[in-house]
Design a protein around this motif. Structure first.
Motif, PDB file in Angstrom:
ATOM      1  N   UNK A  98       3.839  12.864  19.902  1.00  0.00           N
ATOM      2  CA  UNK A  98       2.621  12.149  19.571  1.00  0.00           C
ATOM      3  C   UNK A  98       2.610  11.729  18.110  1.00  0.00           C
ATOM      4  N   UNK A  99       3.140  12.607  17.230  1.00  0.00           N
ATOM      5  CA  UNK A  99       3.195  12.269  15.817  1.00  0.00           C
ATOM      6  C   UNK A  99       4.079  11.054  15.599  1.00  0.00           C
ATOM      7  N   UNK A 100       5.213  11.018  16.298  1.00  0.00           N
ATOM      8  CA  UNK A 100       6.114   9.883  16.145  1.00  0.00           C
ATOM      9  C   UNK A 100       5.465   8.602  16.644  1.00  0.00           C
ATOM     10  N   UNK A 101       4.724   8.695  17.754  1.00  0.00           N
ATOM     11  CA  UNK A 101       4.059   7.514  18.280  1.00  0.00           C
ATOM     12  C   UNK A 101       3.010   6.999  17.315  1.00  0.00           C
ATOM     13  N   UNK A 102       2.226   7.929  16.700  1.00  0.00           N
ATOM     14  CA  UNK A 102       1.199   7.525  15.751  1.00  0.00           C
ATOM     15  C   UNK A 102       1.822   6.863  14.532  1.00  0.00           C
ATOM     16  N   UNK A 103       2.958   7.409  14.054  1.00  0.00           N
ATOM     17  CA  UNK A 103       3.603   6.826  12.889  1.00  0.00           C
ATOM     18  C   UNK A 103       4.134   5.439  13.193  1.00  0.00           C
ATOM     19  N   UNK A 104       4.611   5.238  14.431  1.00  0.00           N
ATOM     20  CA  UNK A 104       5.127   3.926  14.797  1.00  0.00           C
ATOM     21  C   UNK A 104       4.025   2.883  14.823  1.00  0.00           C
ATOM     22  N   UNK A 105       2.792   3.289  15.169  1.00  0.00           N
ATOM     23  CA  UNK A 105       1.689   2.351  15.263  1.00  0.00           C
ATOM     24  C   UNK A 105       1.058   2.059  13.915  1.00  0.00           C
ATOM     25  N   UNK A 106       1.365   2.857  12.890  1.00  0.00           N
ATOM     26  CA  UNK A 106       0.809   2.633  11.562  1.00  0.00           C
ATOM     27  C   UNK A 106       1.727   1.708  10.787  1.00  0.00           C
ATOM     28  N   UNK A 107       1.159   0.613  10.303  1.00  0.00           N
ATOM     29  CA  UNK A 107       1.954  -0.376   9.573  1.00  0.00           C
ATOM     30  C   UNK A 107       1.710  -0.240   8.089  1.00  0.00           C
ATOM     31  N   UNK A 108       2.796  -0.134   7.322  1.00  0.00           N
ATOM     32  CA  UNK A 108       2.721  -0.065   5.878  1.00  0.00           C
ATOM     33  C   UNK A 108       3.517  -1.224   5.293  1.00  0.00           C
ATOM     34  N   UNK A 109       2.885  -1.966   4.402  1.00  0.00           N
ATOM     35  CA  UNK A 109       3.560  -3.086   3.767  1.00  0.00           C
ATOM     36  C   UNK A 109       4.602  -2.555   2.788  1.00  0.00           C
ATOM     37  N   UNK A 127     -11.040  -5.056   4.309  1.00  0.00           N
ATOM     38  CA  UNK A 127     -12.283  -5.806   4.477  1.00  0.00           C
ATOM     39  C   UNK A 127     -12.560  -6.150   5.939  1.00  0.00           C
ATOM     40  N   UNK A 128     -11.562  -6.755   6.594  1.00  0.00           N
ATOM     41  CA  UNK A 128     -11.753  -7.206   7.981  1.00  0.00           C
ATOM     42  C   UNK A 128     -11.412  -6.146   9.014  1.00  0.00           C
ATOM     43  N   UNK A 129     -10.788  -5.033   8.575  1.00  0.00           N
ATOM     44  CA  UNK A 129     -10.465  -3.904   9.465  1.00  0.00           C
ATOM     45  C   UNK A 129      -9.562  -4.335  10.622  1.00  0.00           C
ATOM     46  N   UNK A 130      -8.542  -5.122  10.320  1.00  0.00           N
ATOM     47  CA  UNK A 130      -7.590  -5.513  11.350  1.00  0.00           C
ATOM     48  C   UNK A 130      -6.812  -4.283  11.821  1.00  0.00           C
ATOM     49  N   UNK A 131      -6.553  -4.152  13.126  1.00  0.00           N
ATOM     50  CA  UNK A 131      -5.745  -3.019  13.615  1.00  0.00           C
ATOM     51  C   UNK A 131      -4.304  -3.133  13.137  1.00  0.00           C
ATOM     52  N   UNK A 132      -3.619  -1.979  13.075  1.00  0.00           N
ATOM     53  CA  UNK A 132      -2.252  -1.947  12.552  1.00  0.00           C
ATOM     54  C   UNK A 132      -1.287  -2.775  13.395  1.00  0.00           C
ATOM     55  N   UNK A 133      -1.492  -2.781  14.710  1.00  0.00           N
ATOM     56  CA  UNK A 133      -0.582  -3.525  15.578  1.00  0.00           C
ATOM     57  C   UNK A 133      -0.668  -5.021  15.297  1.00  0.00           C
ATOM     58  N   UNK A 134      -1.881  -5.510  14.963  1.00  0.00           N
ATOM     59  CA  UNK A 134      -2.048  -6.923  14.633  1.00  0.00           C
ATOM     60  C   UNK A 134      -1.472  -7.231  13.256  1.00  0.00           C
ATOM     61  N   UNK A 135      -1.652  -6.316  12.300  1.00  0.00           N
ATOM     62  CA  UNK A 135      -1.062  -6.500  10.972  1.00  0.00           C
ATOM     63  C   UNK A 135       0.459  -6.521  11.048  1.00  0.00           C
ATOM     64  N   UNK A 136       1.014  -5.672  11.921  1.00  0.00           N
ATOM     65  CA  UNK A 136       2.459  -5.647  12.102  1.00  0.00           C
ATOM     66  C   UNK A 136       2.959  -6.996  12.622  1.00  0.00           C
ATOM     67  N   UNK A 137       2.210  -7.578  13.550  1.00  0.00           N
ATOM     68  CA  UNK A 137       2.597  -8.878  14.109  1.00  0.00           C
ATOM     69  C   UNK A 137       2.497  -9.968  13.056  1.00  0.00           C
TER      70      UNK A 137
END
Length: 220
Positions: A98-109, A127-137
């Protein structure tokens, strides 16, 4: 010499630290204009607190060390109250999946990103609170891909106006398949004989002709 000391003292203010927990409020003299990371370090050393788990709240706002890739400075006034929170360590989990899955979903620039990318990321994330999966895309697509996507949305209403919507979607599907076929190295053969020279099949390929030959040879 005395003037220098008075000048240094005049640039400092006394703030009140209210630590969440049984600890009583305390006072600390700090520079009136200071980096958040330096303030966090002073508070941690003064109260013997873990700096990595220290969260500071001023006037109802949680303070961040960095914003848009730059150090954050704050202006403090004499008598300001600062809430100090020591965040508890997360419980240790038995499994790490689960930890690995959570880390994969977190996007860091990446730190090497340009300043405008950091500012855009901060605006979309904070500001806009975009989800990490959308930021990754958004940040992993190349400029060429964004140009193609923009052109597709521009041409889509034109195709609809000329009653070519189904044909436009069909052509889009064929283009996606064509551009994602990849490239074979020299000497490599495709799994589909139609794409090979002289329609050459891969060794071991089972088709109707080979099956017929095996049956006639009595190998079945």
């Amino acid at each position: 010499m005395g003037d220098t000391v008075e000048e240094d003292e005049s640039e400092k203010v006394e703030i009140i630290l209210k630590t969440i927990g049984p600890a009583p409020p305390s006072r600390l003299r700090v520079p009136s204009f200071i980096k958040v990371r330096d303030l966090r370090r002073l508070i941690a050393s003064n109260g013997h607190l873990p700096i990595d788990n220290l969260s500071l709240i001023l006037r109802g706002t949680a303070l961040s060390d960095i914003r848009n890739g730059d150090d954050v400075h704050i202006q403090l006034n004499d008598g300001d109250s600062l809430i100090v929170v020591v965040k508890p360590k997360p419980p240790v989990k038995d499994g790490h999946e689960n930890d690995d899955d959570d880390e994969d979903l977190k996007f860091q620039l990446p730190q090497s990103s340009s300043r405008w990318k950091k500012r855009l990321y901060s605006f979309l994330h904070d500001k806009l609170k975009f989800p990490d999966i959308l930021l990754m895309l958004i940040f992993t697509l190349s400029l060429k891909a964004w140009i193609l996507i923009t052109m597709w949305f521009i041409l889509a209403p034109v195709a609809h106006r000329w009653d070519l919507g189904p044909l436009y979607m069909l052509a889009t599907g064929f283009c996606l398949i064509l551009f994602n076929l990849g490239k074979r190295k020299a000497g490599d053969s495709s799994a589909y004989s139609i794409f090979n020279e002289d329609f050459r099949e891969l060794p071991g390929t089972l088709n109707a002709d080979r099956l017929d030959r095996h049956i006639r040879a009595g190998q079945f």
